[in-house]
Motif scaffolding. Structure first.
Motif, mmCIF file in Angstrom:
data_model
loop_
_atom_site.group_PDB
_atom_site.id
_atom_site.type_symbol
_atom_site.label_atom_id
_atom_site.label_comp_id
_atom_site.label_asym_id
_atom_site.label_seq_id
_atom_site.Cartn_x
_atom_site.Cartn_y
_atom_site.Cartn_z
ATOM 1 N N PHE A 47 11.678 8.823 -1.406
ATOM 2 C CA PHE A 47 10.220 8.928 -1.428
ATOM 3 C C PHE A 47 9.668 8.093 -0.282
ATOM 4 O O PHE A 47 10.150 6.998 -0.021
ATOM 5 N N ALA A 48 8.655 8.607 0.365
ATOM 6 C CA ALA A 48 7.900 7.852 1.372
ATOM 7 C C ALA A 48 6.445 8.293 1.261
ATOM 8 O O ALA A 48 6.141 9.475 1.387
ATOM 9 N N GLY A 49 5.585 7.355 0.956
ATOM 10 C CA GLY A 49 4.174 7.678 0.827
ATOM 11 C C GLY A 49 3.410 6.518 0.231
ATOM 12 O O GLY A 49 3.918 5.397 0.130
ATOM 13 N N SER A 50 2.207 6.796 -0.183
ATOM 14 C CA SER A 50 1.365 5.733 -0.711
ATOM 15 C C SER A 50 1.817 5.324 -2.113
ATOM 16 O O SER A 50 2.364 6.138 -2.873
ATOM 17 N N LEU A 51 1.583 4.074 -2.437
ATOM 18 C CA LEU A 51 1.856 3.577 -3.783
ATOM 19 C C LEU A 51 1.041 4.372 -4.798
ATOM 20 O O LEU A 51 1.535 4.742 -5.860
ATOM 21 N N PHE A 98 2.708 7.639 -5.450
ATOM 22 C CA PHE A 98 3.948 7.456 -6.196
ATOM 23 C C PHE A 98 3.678 7.155 -7.670
ATOM 24 O O PHE A 98 4.370 7.656 -8.546
ATOM 25 N N THR A 99 2.663 6.356 -7.937
ATOM 26 C CA THR A 99 2.346 5.979 -9.326
ATOM 27 C C THR A 99 1.305 6.909 -9.955
ATOM 28 O O THR A 99 0.790 6.618 -11.029
ATOM 29 N N GLU A 100 1.031 8.010 -9.263
ATOM 30 C CA GLU A 100 0.055 8.989 -9.739
ATOM 31 C C GLU A 100 -1.279 8.313 -10.051
ATOM 32 O O GLU A 100 -1.775 8.353 -11.177
ATOM 33 N N ASN A 101 -1.802 7.663 -9.024
ATOM 34 C CA ASN A 101 -3.089 6.958 -9.100
ATOM 35 C C ASN A 101 -3.117 5.893 -10.185
ATOM 36 O O ASN A 101 -4.119 5.689 -10.857
ATOM 37 N N GLY A 102 -1.983 5.202 -10.357
ATOM 38 C CA GLY A 102 -1.916 4.106 -11.311
ATOM 39 C C GLY A 102 -1.660 4.518 -12.753
ATOM 40 O O GLY A 102 -1.678 3.676 -13.642
ATOM 41 N N HIS A 103 -1.407 5.783 -12.984
ATOM 42 C CA HIS A 103 -1.106 6.223 -14.351
ATOM 43 C C HIS A 103 0.270 5.743 -14.812
ATOM 44 O O HIS A 103 0.539 5.709 -16.011
ATOM 45 N N ASP A 133 0.829 -1.203 0.000
ATOM 46 C CA ASP A 133 0.000 0.000 0.000
ATOM 47 C C ASP A 133 0.867 1.258 0.000
ATOM 48 O O ASP A 133 0.504 2.265 -0.576
ATOM 49 N N ASP A 134 1.994 1.183 0.686
ATOM 50 C CA ASP A 134 2.899 2.324 0.821
ATOM 51 C C ASP A 134 4.295 1.907 0.415
ATOM 52 O O ASP A 134 4.668 0.739 0.541
#
Length: 96
Positions: free
Chosen positions: A64-68, A71-76, A53-54
């Motif tokens: 970087f530290a945060g949500s997947l 990081f992936t820009e909402n799956g883009h 998830d993160d």
């Protein structure tokens, strides 16, 4: 094994067949669903993307530290592409 609150795993899918990988993903998801935590270290970015998830990306410092999702820009983007972009190794796309 006792009932830990945190699991620390390094390359947990290494050597597992597809059934074992699926079993492990389910085990880890269920572990988290009851309020526990998993810290997973792996270089298999496609597996990480399907499991976490993160994310935390380190190279001497936290890059970087945060949500997947963030990081992936909402799956883009896929995790591997964003990883290479962040680490300054975009040229590796030709060899993947």
């Amino acid at each position: 094994m006792p009932d830990p609150d945190i699991l620390l795993l390094d390359e947990p899918t290494n050597g597992l067949d597809p059934t074992g990988v699926c079993w492990l993903r389910t085990l880890l998801r269920n572990f988290v669903l009851v309020g526990k935590r998993v810290l997973l270290s792996s270089h298999l970015l496609n597996e990480v993307e399907q499991t976490v998830d993160d994310v935390v990306i380190l190279k001497r410092i936290v890059k970087f530290a945060g949500s997947l999702s963030d990081f992936t820009e909402n799956g883009h983007f896929i995790l591997a592409d964003k990883f290479f972009e962040l680490m300054g190794t975009e040229g590796l796309n030709d060899v993947r």
